[in-house]
Motif scaffolding. Structure first.
Motif, mmCIF file in Angstrom:
data_model
loop_
_atom_site.group_PDB
_atom_site.id
_atom_site.type_symbol
_atom_site.label_atom_id
_atom_site.label_comp_id
_atom_site.label_asym_id
_atom_site.label_seq_id
_atom_site.Cartn_x
_atom_site.Cartn_y
_atom_site.Cartn_z
ATOM 1 N N GLN A 75 0.820 -1.208 0.000
ATOM 2 C CA GLN A 75 0.000 0.000 0.000
ATOM 3 C C GLN A 75 0.854 1.258 0.000
ATOM 4 O O GLN A 75 0.513 2.245 -0.664
ATOM 5 N N ARG A 76 1.984 1.234 0.710
ATOM 6 C CA ARG A 76 2.892 2.383 0.679
ATOM 7 C C ARG A 76 3.412 2.627 -0.741
ATOM 8 O O ARG A 76 3.662 3.771 -1.135
ATOM 9 N N ALA A 77 3.576 1.550 -1.504
ATOM 10 C CA ALA A 77 4.106 1.668 -2.860
ATOM 11 C C ALA A 77 3.043 2.088 -3.867
ATOM 12 O O ALA A 77 3.366 2.310 -5.043
ATOM 13 N N GLY A 78 1.784 2.178 -3.435
ATOM 14 C CA GLY A 78 0.737 2.680 -4.321
ATOM 15 C C GLY A 78 -0.182 1.637 -4.898
ATOM 16 O O GLY A 78 -0.992 1.954 -5.787
ATOM 17 N N LEU A 79 -0.122 0.387 -4.437
ATOM 18 C CA LEU A 79 -1.066 -0.626 -4.910
ATOM 19 C C LEU A 79 -2.474 -0.248 -4.484
ATOM 20 O O LEU A 79 -2.697 0.169 -3.345
ATOM 21 N N LYS A 80 -3.441 -0.433 -5.403
ATOM 22 C CA LYS A 80 -4.809 -0.018 -5.099
ATOM 23 C C LYS A 80 -5.810 -1.018 -5.667
ATOM 24 O O LYS A 80 -5.460 -1.840 -6.535
ATOM 25 N N PRO A 81 -7.055 -0.975 -5.209
ATOM 26 C CA PRO A 81 -8.080 -1.880 -5.730
ATOM 27 C C PRO A 81 -8.211 -1.793 -7.249
ATOM 28 O O PRO A 81 -8.129 -0.706 -7.826
ATOM 29 N N GLY A 82 -8.384 -2.955 -7.872
ATOM 30 C CA GLY A 82 -8.562 -3.017 -9.316
ATOM 31 C C GLY A 82 -7.287 -3.107 -10.122
ATOM 32 O O GLY A 82 -7.337 -3.286 -11.344
ATOM 33 N N ASP A 83 -6.116 -3.000 -9.487
ATOM 34 C CA ASP A 83 -4.851 -3.053 -10.226
ATOM 35 C C ASP A 83 -4.594 -4.446 -10.798
ATOM 36 O O ASP A 83 -4.993 -5.467 -10.218
ATOM 37 N N LYS A 84 -3.889 -4.462 -11.925
ATOM 38 C CA LYS A 84 -3.376 -5.709 -12.483
ATOM 39 C C LYS A 84 -1.920 -5.835 -12.047
ATOM 40 O O LYS A 84 -1.089 -4.983 -12.385
ATOM 41 N N VAL A 85 -1.612 -6.880 -11.306
ATOM 42 C CA VAL A 85 -0.303 -7.048 -10.666
ATOM 43 C C VAL A 85 0.456 -8.199 -11.308
ATOM 44 O O VAL A 85 -0.117 -9.269 -11.555
ATOM 45 N N ILE B 92 -0.886 -11.966 -11.666
ATOM 46 C CA ILE B 92 -0.096 -12.949 -12.402
ATOM 47 C C ILE B 92 1.155 -13.215 -11.582
ATOM 48 O O ILE B 92 1.880 -12.281 -11.225
ATOM 49 N N GLY B 93 1.413 -14.471 -11.267
ATOM 50 C CA GLY B 93 2.595 -14.835 -10.501
ATOM 51 C C GLY B 93 3.609 -15.547 -11.373
ATOM 52 O O GLY B 93 3.261 -16.476 -12.110
ATOM 53 N N VAL B 94 4.866 -15.107 -11.293
ATOM 54 C CA VAL B 94 5.939 -15.684 -12.114
ATOM 55 C C VAL B 94 7.027 -16.229 -11.205
ATOM 56 O O VAL B 94 7.428 -15.569 -10.239
ATOM 57 N N ASP B 95 7.512 -17.427 -11.499
ATOM 58 C CA ASP B 95 8.606 -18.005 -10.714
ATOM 59 C C ASP B 95 9.307 -19.076 -11.540
ATOM 60 O O ASP B 95 8.640 -19.798 -12.305
ATOM 61 N N PRO B 96 10.634 -19.221 -11.400
ATOM 62 C CA PRO B 96 11.349 -20.267 -12.132
ATOM 63 C C PRO B 96 11.286 -21.634 -11.465
ATOM 64 O O PRO B 96 11.717 -22.630 -12.057
ATOM 65 N N SER B 97 10.776 -21.704 -10.229
ATOM 66 C CA SER B 97 10.810 -22.950 -9.462
ATOM 67 C C SER B 97 9.471 -23.686 -9.536
ATOM 68 O O SER B 97 8.481 -23.232 -8.955
ATOM 69 N N VAL C 139 -3.176 -19.148 -3.891
ATOM 70 C CA VAL C 139 -3.718 -17.796 -4.065
ATOM 71 C C VAL C 139 -4.876 -17.904 -5.047
ATOM 72 O O VAL C 139 -4.664 -17.932 -6.265
ATOM 73 N N PRO C 140 -6.106 -18.008 -4.553
ATOM 74 C CA PRO C 140 -7.258 -18.181 -5.455
ATOM 75 C C PRO C 140 -7.316 -17.088 -6.513
ATOM 76 O O PRO C 140 -7.166 -15.909 -6.230
ATOM 77 N N GLY C 141 -7.500 -17.515 -7.756
ATOM 78 C CA GLY C 141 -7.641 -16.572 -8.851
ATOM 79 C C GLY C 141 -6.351 -16.133 -9.498
ATOM 80 O O GLY C 141 -6.373 -15.487 -10.549
ATOM 81 N N ALA C 142 -5.205 -16.476 -8.906
ATOM 82 C CA ALA C 142 -3.930 -16.059 -9.483
ATOM 83 C C ALA C 142 -3.614 -16.886 -10.727
ATOM 84 O O ALA C 142 -3.878 -18.088 -10.782
ATOM 85 N N GLU C 143 -3.051 -16.237 -11.723
ATOM 86 C CA GLU C 143 -2.572 -16.926 -12.921
ATOM 87 C C GLU C 143 -1.080 -17.149 -12.754
ATOM 88 O O GLU C 143 -0.332 -16.194 -12.558
ATOM 89 N N LEU C 144 -0.631 -18.402 -12.824
ATOM 90 C CA LEU C 144 0.771 -18.734 -12.588
ATOM 91 C C LEU C 144 1.493 -18.996 -13.902
ATOM 92 O O LEU C 144 0.972 -19.693 -14.780
ATOM 93 N N ARG C 145 2.688 -18.424 -14.019
ATOM 94 C CA ARG C 145 3.514 -18.606 -15.205
ATOM 95 C C ARG C 145 4.940 -18.943 -14.785
ATOM 96 O O ARG C 145 5.491 -18.301 -13.896
ATOM 97 N N ALA C 146 5.528 -19.933 -15.439
ATOM 98 C CA ALA C 146 6.929 -20.274 -15.178
ATOM 99 C C ALA C 146 7.819 -19.291 -15.933
ATOM 100 O O ALA C 146 7.612 -19.034 -17.123
ATOM 101 N N GLY C 147 8.798 -18.724 -15.230
ATOM 102 C CA GLY C 147 9.690 -17.790 -15.903
ATOM 103 C C GLY C 147 10.653 -17.125 -14.939
ATOM 104 O O GLY C 147 10.499 -17.214 -13.726
ATOM 105 N N ARG C 148 11.651 -16.447 -15.509
ATOM 106 C CA ARG C 148 12.702 -15.783 -14.747
ATOM 107 C C ARG C 148 12.525 -14.274 -14.815
ATOM 108 O O ARG C 148 11.959 -13.740 -15.772
ATOM 109 N N ALA C 149 13.067 -13.586 -13.826
ATOM 110 C CA ALA C 149 12.977 -12.123 -13.794
ATOM 111 C C ALA C 149 13.636 -11.498 -15.012
ATOM 112 O O ALA C 149 13.200 -10.448 -15.496
#
Length: 247
Positions: free
Chosen positions: A59-69, A94-99, A108-118
């Motif tokens: 929230q300090r960083a500015g995340l708000k309702p309705g954002d696409k993360v 959308i969650g991304v991780d190489p592992s 995390v209900p509703g999250a879309e998971l994708r395999a990948g690196r930063a």
């Protein structure tokens, strides 16, 4: 034309791996093998306060309702769960991780998971309103490549939050934090973990914190990537929140 030398987040650590190619394999293997223990150890280490802190930082960083993360390095979903609580039903994560091991533990209900690196995100240009990167900066292979990817994936006006643990400024504080992270947490891990490698992972955590490039270099790298309003905020002298906006 020669390729630019990758900016490593910390010097090689021969106690764990031999070179950068081995580094990537080591990190993936450790997270795959210890994913089942990760949340249990984190709760014990943070005394149950981790979720509250992560939500406040978002929230300090500015995340708000309705954002696409886009949550890079989603791990088991510790940051993502708090992000979803903020963005609500109208948002998307959308969650991304190489592992694969970590992705298998995400709840995390509703999250879309994708395999990948930063350094090579499986995301389209301008796909995110907000991009979070929680406690994984020390594990990338190229700081500049990762930050340029974050810039690419954020829309103009999109916000970036990088969460990291930094060494305290004072000598006594550093010694106390090192003792806690290098001795107490691995001992906790041996007590509560199911996998033998969990204690090693948390020792590795401190060693990467101790070897990591300083905050000033992280801020400079964010500016090189094209970000504006680059700032660092700290809690308790060790929890760093790096924030910026894509112009």
């Amino acid at each position: 034309m020669t390729e630019p030398t990758p900016q490593l987040p910390h010097a090689p650590l021969p106690a764990y791996y031999q070179d950068e190619a081995d580094h990537a394999r080591y990190v993936r293997r450790m997270f795959d093998e210890t994913a089942i223990d990760y949340d249990r150890i984190e709760r014990a280490m943070a005394l149950g306060s981790g979720g509250w802190y992560r939500r406040q930082a978002l929230q300090r960083a500015g995340l708000k309702p309705g954002d696409k993360v886009v949550d890079v390095g989603i791990g088991t979903g510790l940051v993502a769960r708090q992000a979803c609580a903020v963005i609500g039903d109208t948002g998307r994560l959308i969650g991304v991780d190489p592992s694969p091991g970590m992705l298998a533990q995400v709840n995390v209900p509703g999250a879309e998971l994708r395999a990948g690196r930063a350094e090579a995100l499986p995301c389209t240009d301008g796909e995110a309103d907000f991009l979070s990167f929680g406690y994984a900066f020390r594990h990338v292979s190229d700081v500049d490549a990762a930050l340029h990817e974050f810039h690419r994936v954020l829309r103009p006006g999109g916000r970036l939050l990088i969460l990291e643990i930094s060494q305290p400024a004072g000598r006594l504080s550093r010694a106390l934090v090192k003792f806690y992270m290098r001795r107490v947490v691995p001992t906790l891990a041996r007590v509560v973990a199911r996998e033998r490698g969990s204690a090693e992972l948390w020792r590795y955590y401190w060693d990467t914190i101790e070897s990591c490039i300083p905050p000033t270099q992280i801020l400079e790298a964010m500016e090189r990537a094209g970000f504006l309003q680059v700032r660092r905020y700290t809690e308790l002298g060790i929890f760093s929140e790096y924030t910026a906006v894509r112009p």
